[in-house]
Enzyme design. Structure first.
Site, PDB file in Angstrom:
ATOM      1  N   ASP A  65      19.108   6.753   8.247  1.00  0.00           N
ATOM      2  CA  ASP A  65      17.776   6.149   8.124  1.00  0.00           C
ATOM      3  C   ASP A  65      17.383   5.804   6.694  1.00  0.00           C
ATOM      4  O   ASP A  65      16.273   5.342   6.453  1.00  0.00           O
ATOM      5  CB  ASP A  65      16.716   7.081   8.720  1.00  0.00           C
ATOM      6  CG  ASP A  65      16.619   6.985  10.234  1.00  0.00           C
ATOM      7  OD1 ASP A  65      17.023   5.944  10.792  1.00  0.00           O
ATOM      8  OD2 ASP A  65      16.142   7.952  10.860  1.00  0.00           O
ATOM      9  N   GLU A  68      16.863   1.938   6.260  1.00  0.00           N
ATOM     10  CA  GLU A  68      15.796   1.478   7.156  1.00  0.00           C
ATOM     11  C   GLU A  68      14.413   1.994   6.729  1.00  0.00           C
ATOM     12  O   GLU A  68      13.421   1.284   6.842  1.00  0.00           O
ATOM     13  CB  GLU A  68      16.120   1.971   8.569  1.00  0.00           C
ATOM     14  CG  GLU A  68      15.284   1.355   9.659  1.00  0.00           C
ATOM     15  CD  GLU A  68      15.804   1.741  11.030  1.00  0.00           C
ATOM     16  OE1 GLU A  68      14.966   2.137  11.859  1.00  0.00           O
ATOM     17  OE2 GLU A  68      17.026   1.639  11.285  1.00  0.00           O
ATOM     18  N   ASP A  69      14.351   3.230   6.241  1.00  0.00           N
ATOM     19  CA  ASP A  69      13.055   3.879   6.034  1.00  0.00           C
ATOM     20  C   ASP A  69      12.734   4.266   4.596  1.00  0.00           C
ATOM     21  O   ASP A  69      11.703   4.907   4.350  1.00  0.00           O
ATOM     22  CB  ASP A  69      12.963   5.134   6.912  1.00  0.00           C
ATOM     23  CG  ASP A  69      12.953   4.791   8.393  1.00  0.00           C
ATOM     24  OD1 ASP A  69      12.572   3.672   8.761  1.00  0.00           O
ATOM     25  OD2 ASP A  69      13.342   5.667   9.199  1.00  0.00           O
TER      26      ASP A  69
END
Length: 181
Positions: A65, A68-69
């Site tokens: 992640d 993405e984050d």
């Protein structure tokens, strides 16, 4: 720099990197759990529940992640962890510039053609998230949104099948309990 083959150091480097990148993030559960618990939990599912020992898969699970984050780039991951790990992370990363419904559709479409390594990470990620949803409704989510997440996850998982019987069995228990099988 870790010596080649020193799995524990390479994993700790990933945990440290992910912890720094996710340091100010919290999950949407009622306890506002530190976000780092999620990638660590995904890696734990792979090792403890599925017996996965592939370093690339475990590193990708810990880092899945970050792009993405957080402000992490694929170039940064490749420089620090190599092309193989970055390629798996790339496969499981949603393009946040796309609308949510398109990102969901693409996960379903890409699931069957993903690499074995990406499928393992995605299966463990789905299992972790669905277990969380079984414990309680995230802040800001309606019960309907939770139901839709279970249904959508089933479609993604169906495209990932045949890669990890241990995780698939655990996912099936959830899908059966939710009346999706």
């Amino acid at each position: 720099m870790a010596q080649e083959g020193d799995v524990s150091i390479e994993l700790i480097e990933c945990v440290d990197f992910a912890a720094i990148k996710h340091r100010n993030q919290r999950r949407k559960d009622s306890d506002s759990t530190p976000y780092i618990n999620h990638p660590v939990g995904v890696a734990r599912i792979l090792t403890s529940e599925a017996g996965i020992k592939d370093l690339i898969v475990l590193q990708a699970a810990l880092l899945h992640d970050t792009v993405e984050d957080t402000d992490t780039t694929f170039e940064e991951l490749e420089k620090k962890f190599g092309k193989a790990v970055t390629d798996v992370v790339r496969e499981v990363t949603d393009d946040k510039s796309l609308p949510s419904e398109e990102r969901k559709r693409l996960q379903i479409v890409h699931a069957p053609t993903s690499s074995h390594e990406a499928k393992l990470v995605k299966l463990a990620d789905k299992l972790y998230n669905l277990r969380d949803l079984c414990k309680g409704t995230p802040r800001g989510w309606s019960s309907r949104r939770c139901e839709e997440y279970f249904k959508w996850s089933k479609k993604v998982v169906d495209g990932l099948r045949g890669n990890c019987p241990a995780i698939e069995k655990e996912l099936d228990k959830i899908f059966i309990a939710k009346g999706l099988m």
